[in-house]
Design an enzyme around this catalytic site. Structure first.
Site: not given
Ligand code: PNW
Length: 447
Positions: A172, A354
């Site tokens: 991320e 995720e």
């Protein structure tokens, strides 16, 4: 839904990679052991006022010492794949130079334990725990740190590359950019500095590309890709102004990262919005986009929430939120983002690395933990992924965030994201209702 376990009769493709995910600083603890150096998250969590209740990852869920028990829990769930991250300051305590053998040995033991149990490892090189010594040299604002990352990656690949089939470069990048340099609630805690933030974005993207090249040179059989948290953006109303604002919002949330990797160019609208004199735009050198767009083997998608954008470019809530204020529950967003990346960026193999929900779990008198909301949430998101696969999306695996309750960054230990409950004072692990359900999903390959 009183019976969220009820079967929907949806079968996944044979061999689908059911998994769960964690990251090093959130679970390991043992922050001073075996030569580990200090990371920016040690510094940040130990700075008064930065985390809820002053919580730190000093002990976390003590996975560094309890990893064998945790591997047995994964086996008990029937996981096919496990995503974890490697702590850079365990491998290079000050971010450079000879790798620390004791740090490498820990991951060697974890990886061997996974193989012994028939679980495929997927390793993230960087899940936010930058060595503090590199932060002291400018952190990701410094172009040099991208090269230090490539050296670290090469050292890890040389030692572990033969035993890890799947690699992720940077977890991320957007979260580091936004939370670390604009909102300031993540390390290194810079607030309101978008000019620095997008320079950081460029260096994170460069680091990603250099690490892909390092894998090709060191462990050519490995597969590698970026781990991007993508947010499907929708106009809050159907005005032309809201649609235009949504388009630019999507540029900052998604296309900045996707276009640079998969098209070899930053999106023109975002570059124009940043301005020709911004630190990012002036830092881009000839050849950088070629490096960033070095071909990858997979795209890892992390999906939690949609974003609704108003005509004046503000994000508003249109869906029910979870216990995380930033998360709106919208399973169709999973379908939208998976089909969109396949449509816009070609048929690169996808993995969801995720997706999950925080719940305020507490054991009942009989010791069971009833997280029915997590069962409903995961069932609905799995169903959306199933529909995407049926429509041709090459999705190969799905890692639930998270295997265990853990250190949720600035939120400390209050938000519980795990399939497995952790009683922090005793470190006792208990499977939640969702874990029992997930075991049956995996065994039957069906929701
Ligand atoms: C991810 N958002 O962070 C991280 O990769 C995990 O370490 C973290 O524990 C997990 O999600 C749960 O928060 C995110 O604002 C942070 O949309 C922010 C967002 C999404 C994911």
């Amino acid at each position: 839904d009183p019976r969220p376990e009820r079967s929907l009769g949806l079968r996944f493709p044979a061999g689908f990679g059911w998994g769960a995910a964690t990251s090093a600083y959130q679970i390991e603890g043992a922050v001073k052991e075996d030569g580990r150096g200090t990371s920016v998250w040690d510094t940040f969590s130990h700075t008064p006022g930065r985390t809820r209740g002053g919580d730190t990852g000093d002990v976390a869920v003590d996975h560094y010492h309890r990893y064998l028990e945790d591997l047995d829990l994964m086996k008990d769930l029937g996981l096919r794949t496990y995503r974890f991250s490697i702590s850079w300051p365990r491998i290079q305590p000050d971010g450079t130079g000879q790798p620390n053998q004791r740090g490498l040995d820990f991951y060697r033991r974890v990886i061997a334990g996974l193989h012994e149990r028939g679980i495929e490892p997927m390793a993230t090189l960087f899940h936010w725990d930058l060595p503090q010594a590199l932060q002291d040299r400018g952190g990701w604002e410094s172009r040099d740190v991208a090269h230090r990352f490539a050296d670290y990656a090469a050292a890890v690949f040389a030692e572990l590359g033969a035993d890890v089939p799947g690699w992720l470069t940077i977890n991320e990048p957007k979260t580091v950019v936004q939370n670390g340099y604009i909102y300031g609630h993540h390390a290194p805690g810079h607030r309101g500095d978008p000019d620095a933030a997008y320079l950081v974005a460029h260096h994170l993207q460069l680091a990603h590309g250099l690490a892909v090249q390092a894998l090709r040179a060191t462990a050519p059989h490995g597969r590698i890709g970026p781990a991007l948290n993508l947010h499907p953006c929708y106009p809050a109303d159907d005005s032309a102004a809201a649609r235009a604002a949504t388009r630019l919002y999507d540029g900052y949330e998604n296309r900045l990262y996707l276009d640079s990797i998969f098209r070899g160019a930053y999106p023109a609208d975002v570059l124009a919005d940043l301005g020709a004199n911004s630190r990012m735009v002036t830092a881009i050198r000839d050849g950088d986009l070629e490096t960033i767009s070095t071909p990858v083997d997979l795209l890892a998608v992390q999906y939690y929430t949609p974003i609704y954008v108003t005509a004046d470019g503000a994000a508003v809530q249109k869906r029910p939120t979870s216990n995380a204020s930033w998360q709106q529950i919208f399973p169709e967003g999973m379908y939208d983002i998976l089909t969109r990346v396949t449509r816009d960026y070609g048929r690169v193999p996808l993995t969801v690395t995720e997706n999950g929900l925080p719940t305020p779990d507490a054991p009942a008198a009989d010791g069971t933990i009833d997280d029915a909301e997590r069962v409903t949430f995961l069932r609905d998101h799995f169903a959306a992924a199933h529909r995407a696969i049926a429509d041709g999306v090459p999705l190969q695996s799905y890692h639930v965030w998270s295997l265990l309750d853990n250190f949720e960054w600035d939120e400390g230990y209050e938000q519980r994201w795990g399939l497995i409950y952790v009683d922090y004072p005793t470190q006792r692990r208990t499977l939640k209702r969702s874990a029992h359900w997930y075991r049956r999903v995996i065994a039957s390959n069906t929701i």
